[in-house]
Scaffold this active site. Structure first.
Site, PDB file in Angstrom:
ATOM      1  N   MET A  33     -67.868 -15.156  25.484  1.00 45.43           N
ATOM      2  CA  MET A  33     -67.157 -16.426  25.360  1.00 45.43           C
ATOM      3  C   MET A  33     -66.312 -16.449  24.086  1.00 45.43           C
ATOM      4  O   MET A  33     -65.907 -17.522  23.620  1.00 45.43           O
ATOM      5  CB  MET A  33     -68.137 -17.595  25.385  1.00 45.43           C
ATOM      6  CG  MET A  33     -68.818 -17.771  26.731  1.00 45.43           C
ATOM      7  SD  MET A  33     -69.379 -19.454  27.062  1.00 45.43           S
ATOM      8  CE  MET A  33     -70.531 -19.693  25.725  1.00 45.43           C
ATOM      9  N   HIS A  40     -71.499  -8.580  19.495  1.00 40.82           N
ATOM     10  CA  HIS A  40     -70.555  -8.186  20.535  1.00 40.82           C
ATOM     11  C   HIS A  40     -70.008  -6.785  20.264  1.00 40.82           C
ATOM     12  O   HIS A  40     -69.816  -5.988  21.197  1.00 40.82           O
ATOM     13  CB  HIS A  40     -69.395  -9.172  20.596  1.00 40.82           C
ATOM     14  CG  HIS A  40     -69.791 -10.568  20.950  1.00 40.82           C
ATOM     15  ND1 HIS A  40     -69.801 -11.585  20.019  1.00 40.82           N
ATOM     16  CD2 HIS A  40     -70.199 -11.113  22.122  1.00 40.82           C
ATOM     17  CE1 HIS A  40     -70.171 -12.711  20.611  1.00 40.82           C
ATOM     18  NE2 HIS A  40     -70.435 -12.454  21.881  1.00 40.82           N
ATOM     19  N   GLN A  64     -71.240 -23.915  31.979  1.00 46.66           N
ATOM     20  CA  GLN A  64     -72.568 -23.645  31.444  1.00 46.66           C
ATOM     21  C   GLN A  64     -72.926 -24.537  30.265  1.00 46.66           C
ATOM     22  O   GLN A  64     -73.966 -24.347  29.637  1.00 46.66           O
ATOM     23  CB  GLN A  64     -72.711 -22.173  31.073  1.00 46.66           C
ATOM     24  CG  GLN A  64     -71.891 -21.693  29.891  1.00 46.66           C
ATOM     25  CD  GLN A  64     -71.952 -20.188  29.745  1.00 46.66           C
ATOM     26  OE1 GLN A  64     -71.430 -19.456  30.581  1.00 46.66           O
ATOM     27  NE2 GLN A  64     -72.610 -19.712  28.689  1.00 46.66           N
ATOM     28  N   SER A 189     -72.677 -16.853  17.908  1.00 48.05           N
ATOM     29  CA  SER A 189     -71.454 -17.592  17.629  1.00 48.05           C
ATOM     30  C   SER A 189     -71.754 -18.975  17.079  1.00 48.05           C
ATOM     31  O   SER A 189     -70.931 -19.563  16.366  1.00 48.05           O
ATOM     32  CB  SER A 189     -70.613 -17.704  18.904  1.00 48.05           C
ATOM     33  OG  SER A 189     -70.272 -16.426  19.390  1.00 48.05           O
TER      34      SER A 189
END
Length: 294
Positions: A33, A40, A64, A189
């Site tokens: 995302m 990541h 979501q 994040s």
């Protein structure tokens, strides 16, 4: 279709299919995302090591988020994300608008069942329906041999594996180790939203999980005792507000009375308005590849 140095950026399904038509196999997919971090990066590196073509998707999936403000608050910085993809040798970035994933009239939801109901499924109603739906779309569009996810989101990996198995999707779901800060906090994040005081308190998640792991390694098999040990550690941190503390079966996520096989210790904790999750596997990851605890 644009290019960032050697990384091609596509934004529509048609552009994605065109780019993949000429791509070498196997293909590795890293669904994200955005607001990419070293967790990541590790997924990209794992994909790069096993794939002729690496695809990263960057899409903040509105389906979501069960709280609309969480969607609008989610951090975004595409230029920064694309720079990391280029650094890691990603071949193709798929960065669509919402309407490209969910065109007008879109009316289908993928609901996975029992493994999606406890823990995050209870705390965030509808969350895993949104995850399973978007990942099913991405798996179909990319057709990758493998897709890479972080173990920090252990239940998510289990849900996606169930979805892929049930829908006969050939993409293998690969779980990769959680990447942590030096003080043990799992990279996320959402960490950007922590105040300095909350950031200093947040490693209590890891300490609580390690306390349970240490007790299990010392012979403790009562799941209630292991949960209590985690709560004891969390209670030492005034800024930590536990949402759930779990010791569950490693295959079904049913809460356990006793740990007699592979289990997953997990928790969700709020620091102010920021909600963090983490987990620790208790016992060996046994079972068939798509049924193994992550």
């Amino acid at each position: 279709m644009t290019e960032v140095a050697k990384t091609t950026v596509v934004r529509t399904r048609a552009e994605l299919r065109e780019a993949l038509a000429a791509a070498s196999r196997p293909v590795g997919l890293v669904p994200t995302m955005g607001w990419l971090h070293d967790g990541h990066r590790a997924l990209m590196q794992r994909a790069r090591g096993a794939s002729a073509t690496v695809v990263v998707s960057i899409f903040v999936n509105p389906r979501q988020f069960n709280v609309a403000s969480d969607f609008t608050r989610y951090p975004r910085n595409e230029a920064r994300d694309l720079a990391m993809c280029e650094e890691e040798g990603v071949d193709l970035v798929f960065a669509p608008e919402v309407e490209e994933i969910y065109p007008p009239g879109f009316a289908t939801t993928v609901s996975v069942g029992a493994v999606a109901l406890p823990l995050e499924g209870t705390a965030r109603p509808g969350h895993f329906d949104g995850v399973a739906t978007v990942v099913a779309i991405l798996f179909d569009l990319v057709g990758a041999e493998r897709a890479y996810f972080g173990q920090k989101d252990a239940q998510q990996v289990m849900v996606i594996r169930q979805m892929a198995r049930d829908l006969a999707i050939g993409t293998e779901v690969v779980a990769c180790p959680t990447i942590r800060e030096p003080d043990g906090l799992a990279l996320s994040s959402r960490n950007v939203h922590l105040s300095p005081e909350e950031r200093a308190a947040a490693p209590v998640l890891r300490r609580a999980l390690l306390a349970a792991r240490d007790a299990w390694r010392s012979g403790e098999r009562s799941a209630d005792a292991l949960r209590a040990r985690m709560r004891e550690v969390l209670d030492e941190e005034p800024l930590a507000n536990a949402e759930y503390v779990s010791v569950a079966d490693g295959l079904t996520l049913d809460e356990l009375d006793r740990v007699t096989g592979p289990a997953l210790a997990s928790l969700a904790v709020r620091f102010g308005t920021t909600r963090l999750i983490d987990n620790e596997i208790l016992g060996p990851a046994t079972g068939t590849p798509d049924r193994a605890p992550v």
